[in-house]
Design a protein around this motif. Structure first.
Motif, PDB file in Angstrom:
ATOM      1  N   THR A 155       0.831  -1.210   0.000  1.00 30.01           N
ATOM      2  CA  THR A 155       0.000   0.000   0.000  1.00 30.01           C
ATOM      3  C   THR A 155       0.862   1.255   0.000  1.00 30.01           C
ATOM      4  O   THR A 155       2.060   1.204   0.310  1.00 30.01           O
ATOM      5  CB  THR A 155      -0.917   0.030   1.227  1.00 30.01           C
ATOM      6  OG1 THR A 155      -0.115   0.171   2.407  1.00 30.01           O
ATOM      7  CG2 THR A 155      -1.767  -1.227   1.323  1.00 30.01           C
ATOM      8  N   ALA A 180       0.652   3.612   2.129  1.00 33.93           N
ATOM      9  CA  ALA A 180       1.075   3.840   3.514  1.00 33.93           C
ATOM     10  C   ALA A 180       2.304   3.012   3.855  1.00 33.93           C
ATOM     11  O   ALA A 180       3.211   3.480   4.558  1.00 33.93           O
ATOM     12  CB  ALA A 180      -0.064   3.512   4.475  1.00 33.93           C
ATOM     13  N   GLN A 233       2.765   2.743   8.025  1.00 34.83           N
ATOM     14  CA  GLN A 233       1.676   1.825   8.362  1.00 34.83           C
ATOM     15  C   GLN A 233       1.760   1.318   9.804  1.00 34.83           C
ATOM     16  O   GLN A 233       0.721   1.262  10.495  1.00 34.83           O
ATOM     17  CB  GLN A 233       1.640   0.647   7.392  1.00 34.83           C
ATOM     18  CG  GLN A 233       0.424  -0.259   7.542  1.00 34.83           C
ATOM     19  CD  GLN A 233      -0.880   0.492   7.329  1.00 34.83           C
ATOM     20  OE1 GLN A 233      -1.024   1.251   6.375  1.00 34.83           O
ATOM     21  NE2 GLN A 233      -1.844   0.321   8.234  1.00 34.83           N
ATOM     22  N   ARG A 241       0.249   3.966  11.980  1.00 34.74           N
ATOM     23  CA  ARG A 241      -1.211   4.005  11.789  1.00 34.74           C
ATOM     24  C   ARG A 241      -1.888   2.868  12.557  1.00 34.74           C
ATOM     25  O   ARG A 241      -2.918   3.065  13.217  1.00 34.74           O
ATOM     26  CB  ARG A 241      -1.570   3.899  10.309  1.00 34.74           C
ATOM     27  CG  ARG A 241      -1.160   5.068   9.460  1.00 34.74           C
ATOM     28  CD  ARG A 241      -1.574   4.833   8.015  1.00 34.74           C
ATOM     29  NE  ARG A 241      -2.997   5.086   7.801  1.00 34.74           N
ATOM     30  CZ  ARG A 241      -3.739   4.429   6.903  1.00 34.74           C
ATOM     31  NH1 ARG A 241      -3.213   3.446   6.196  1.00 34.74           N
ATOM     32  NH2 ARG A 241      -5.016   4.739   6.744  1.00 34.74           N
ATOM     33  N   GLU A 254      -0.976  11.098   9.982  1.00 39.99           N
ATOM     34  CA  GLU A 254      -1.830  11.081   8.794  1.00 39.99           C
ATOM     35  C   GLU A 254      -2.034  12.486   8.231  1.00 39.99           C
ATOM     36  O   GLU A 254      -2.085  12.666   7.010  1.00 39.99           O
ATOM     37  CB  GLU A 254      -3.176  10.413   9.097  1.00 39.99           C
ATOM     38  CG  GLU A 254      -3.060   8.907   9.268  1.00 39.99           C
ATOM     39  CD  GLU A 254      -4.402   8.193   9.079  1.00 39.99           C
ATOM     40  OE1 GLU A 254      -5.369   8.837   8.638  1.00 39.99           O
ATOM     41  OE2 GLU A 254      -4.458   6.978   9.359  1.00 39.99           O
ATOM     42  N   ALA A 284       1.127  13.259   6.530  1.00 40.87           N
ATOM     43  CA  ALA A 284       1.191  12.471   5.293  1.00 40.87           C
ATOM     44  C   ALA A 284       0.336  13.113   4.207  1.00 40.87           C
ATOM     45  O   ALA A 284       0.726  13.182   3.027  1.00 40.87           O
ATOM     46  CB  ALA A 284       0.732  11.043   5.557  1.00 40.87           C
ATOM     47  N   ASP A 285      -0.841  13.605   4.612  1.00 39.91           N
ATOM     48  CA  ASP A 285      -1.729  14.260   3.654  1.00 39.91           C
ATOM     49  C   ASP A 285      -1.059  15.495   3.063  1.00 39.91           C
ATOM     50  O   ASP A 285      -1.115  15.735   1.853  1.00 39.91           O
ATOM     51  CB  ASP A 285      -3.039  14.648   4.357  1.00 39.91           C
ATOM     52  CG  ASP A 285      -4.048  15.260   3.401  1.00 39.91           C
ATOM     53  OD1 ASP A 285      -4.527  14.547   2.507  1.00 39.91           O
ATOM     54  OD2 ASP A 285      -4.335  16.462   3.549  1.00 39.91           O
ATOM     55  N   ALA A 300      -4.234  11.849   1.700  1.00 37.64           N
ATOM     56  CA  ALA A 300      -4.394  10.801   2.709  1.00 37.64           C
ATOM     57  C   ALA A 300      -5.418   9.756   2.270  1.00 37.64           C
ATOM     58  O   ALA A 300      -5.375   8.606   2.725  1.00 37.64           O
ATOM     59  CB  ALA A 300      -4.811  11.425   4.040  1.00 37.64           C
ATOM     60  N   LEU A 326      -3.840   6.482   0.994  1.00 37.82           N
ATOM     61  CA  LEU A 326      -2.935   5.696   1.837  1.00 37.82           C
ATOM     62  C   LEU A 326      -3.157   4.194   1.716  1.00 37.82           C
ATOM     63  O   LEU A 326      -2.217   3.410   1.865  1.00 37.82           O
ATOM     64  CB  LEU A 326      -3.061   6.132   3.296  1.00 37.82           C
ATOM     65  CG  LEU A 326      -2.459   7.499   3.634  1.00 37.82           C
ATOM     66  CD1 LEU A 326      -2.788   7.902   5.070  1.00 37.82           C
ATOM     67  CD2 LEU A 326      -0.940   7.487   3.425  1.00 37.82           C
ATOM     68  N   ASP A 327      -4.391   3.776   1.460  1.00 34.45           N
ATOM     69  CA  ASP A 327      -4.678   2.343   1.372  1.00 34.45           C
ATOM     70  C   ASP A 327      -4.685   1.827  -0.068  1.00 34.45           C
ATOM     71  O   ASP A 327      -4.999   0.657  -0.308  1.00 34.45           O
ATOM     72  CB  ASP A 327      -6.030   2.039   2.044  1.00 34.45           C
ATOM     73  CG  ASP A 327      -5.982   2.277   3.548  1.00 34.45           C
ATOM     74  OD1 ASP A 327      -4.984   1.862   4.173  1.00 34.45           O
ATOM     75  OD2 ASP A 327      -6.924   2.885   4.089  1.00 34.45           O
TER      76      ASP A 327
END
Length: 537
Positions: free
Chosen positions: A85, A87, A93, A96, A122, A125-126, A136, A139-140
């Motif tokens: 992913t 993330a 990850q 998270r 997060e 990260a965004d 964000a 992320l997945d």
């Protein structure tokens, strides 16, 4: 001992040998300062090995590496599973997962240790992902859903997000298209802490605060981007060449004066012996004169000998500062391509672009536009995918240089590899031409599989340029990937000698400018084709 003020990485007598005993680095001393540093040097100089040593992936054979903090590292190639992913690629990850566990009521101390001060990971990260066209919400997403260039950019962003005090990037722009390179450059402009980038990308190197060269086992740093370093280096080399020329002339003068002095001494000795023989002076006086003459001659000889030795030492020192950077100077067979001869066409449903005569054509466009697919369709002469650009060849004399340099016989030497495409050319002629491509000595006789990346590239280039009969059209797919700056210049020099047509896929606009591109064909992200007047509209 702590690193000096302003230095983030200090190298002391660093030596590294591979298990087979070959020496990659020997007694390297130097440092990398805080800020952004571009690390340059020839293929095989040891740049990637040096980064791996600083990152802790390799252990020095001897010597020491001192750093002021944790080191983050991104190698040239990142091997990823398709289900990785975004993330995971960012490296966030585990944090998270720990935050989710705490939010669900778990109070395990390991979760808090994992999170540390990263509760806002997060949102940060965004912010980082927005700089590269993601958010964000991505992320997945699986890596299989993004391009290879985007995956590299996400991985670099992960190092930026983690804020390691020291970050090392090895050729981060390989295979990146122009828009993605621009996003990477923007990210690097805002990089916190210390960043060391190995790159041959001249545009990226202009974003560096310091340029450090690894040459002949030594690190030398210059305050400024690559263009400023190159100007300084050229001035330095010009001064070194002039100093060597002056020292050579001075040595010549000293040797001449020594010869003249010896001639005078010999003439004086003959005159003295003749006077003594003729009885013009008493024997005791003649003896004293002869003794003083010998002492004077010895002193004069020693004085001139010292001057010659000093001049020779000055010349040796001056010569040591002049680099022996050879240039490619090929004598290529003429492919005999008349200016009006049609060699290939590129076309879609709206237009046809003809490649004719010794024309030089660049095929550009973003990652995923289908440039390599188009090249493969042309070379294999297969039916194109409906609605996509297509191409046709009108000559059988086509040479191809792929990205991966496959097609070489690793068990055969360079001469045999070239003779495979030029069977009528004598081995001595091939050896002579390989020398002009800077492949000399035992390198020519060793199996190609044992050569360095730069040497393998020149063997592949020799097969391309020395084919008999000569190719009327050369097709090159990203030829500057993984080449150092000197090798890129050498490739351009080699292509300067070629008088056939060129079709080159490349994101390296500086290289395309250097080889005199006449026609620019662009594929957009939807695979639509258009002719451009120049590389940058």
């Amino acid at each position: 001992m702590a690193t000096p003020a302003g230095s983030a990485v200090l190298l002391r007598d660093l030596t590294f040998e591979w298990p087979n005993g070959s020496v990659a680095l020997a007694g390297v001393n130097g440092s990398f300062s805080t800020g952004r540093t571009g690390l340059i040097g020839r293929n095989g100089a040891g740049k990637s090995t040096l980064l791996r040593l600083v990152a802790g992936e390799l252990r020095p054979t001897s010597g020491h590496i001192e750093t002021t903090g944790e080191v983050g590292y991104l190698p040239q190639t990142i091997t990823l599973r398709p289900d990785t992913t975004v993330a995971e690629l960012l490296g966030i990850q585990p944090i998270r997962d720990a935050i989710r566990a705490v939010e669900s009521g778990e109070v395990d101390q390991q979760h808090f240790d994992m999170i540390g001060d990263e509760w806002d990971i997060e949102s940060r990260a965004d912010e980082t992902l927005h700089r590269i066209g993601f958010s964000a919400a991505d992320l997945d997403r699986r890596v299989a859903e993004v391009s290879g260039g985007e995956a590299m950019l996400v991985a670099v962003s992960g190092l930026h997000l983690r804020r390691t005090p020291i970050t090392l990037l090895d050729e981060p722009t390989n295979n990146l298209d122009r828009p993605t390179r621009a996003k990477l450059a923007d990210l690097i402009d805002q990089w916190p802490g210390t960043l060391v980038v190995v790159s041959h990308d001249l545009e990226l190197l202009e974003h560096m605060d310091t340029t450090t060269e690894l040459y002949d086992g030594r690190l030398a740093s210059f305050g400024g981007p690559y263009s400023a370093w190159k100007q300084h280096h050229e001035q330095e080399q010009a001064a070194a060449v002039q100093a060597a020329r002056t020292a050579r002339q001075a040595l010549k003068v000293e040797k001449k004066q020594r010869i003249e002095a010896e001639t005078k001494l010999a003439r004086r000795e003959r005159t003295s012996r003749k006077a003594q023989k003729d009885g013009g002076i008493p024997k005791i006086v003649a003896g004293n004169l002869a003794r003083r003459a010998q002492e004077s001659a010895g002193s004069l000889r020693a004085n001139h000998e010292d001057k010659v030795h000093a001049a020779q030492a000055a010349l040796d020192d001056a010569d040591a500062r002049v680099r022996d950077d050879d240039h490619i100077n090929l004598v290529l067979p003429c492919p005999d391509v008349p200016r009006g001869r049609r060699l290939a066409v590129l076309e879609d449903d709206e237009q046809t672009i003809v490649i004719q005569g010794p024309e030089r054509v660049a095929l550009i466009g973003p990652n995923g536009a289908g440039k390599t697919t188009l090249i493969e369709q042309i070379l294999r002469r297969v039916e194109p995918v409906s609605g996509r650009p297509r191409g046709r060849l009108f000559t059988e004399l086509v040479g191809f240089l792929p990205q991966r340099l496959d097609g070489l016989d690793d068990d055969a030497n360079a001469i045999r590899n070239v003779q495979a495409v030029a069977p009528q050319v004598a081995g001595r002629v091939v050896r002579y031409q390989l020398a002009r491509l800077l492949l000399r000595g035992d390198v020519v006789d060793r199996p190609v599989g044992t050569l360095s990346g730069g040497e393998r590239f020149r063997v592949a280039l020799a097969r391309l340029l020395l084919a008999d009969p000569p190719s009327q059209l050369l097709i090159l797919d990203e030829p500057t990937n993984n080449l150092d700056i000197t090798s890129v210049e050498q490739l351009a020099e080699a292509l300067d000698s070629y008088r056939g047509a060129l079709l080159i896929v490349s994101h390296d606009f500086a290289f395309l400018d250097r080889i005199g591109i006449e026609t620019v064909v662009e594929l957009d992200e939807n695979g639509r084709m258009r002719r451009r007047r120049q590389l940058t509209d």
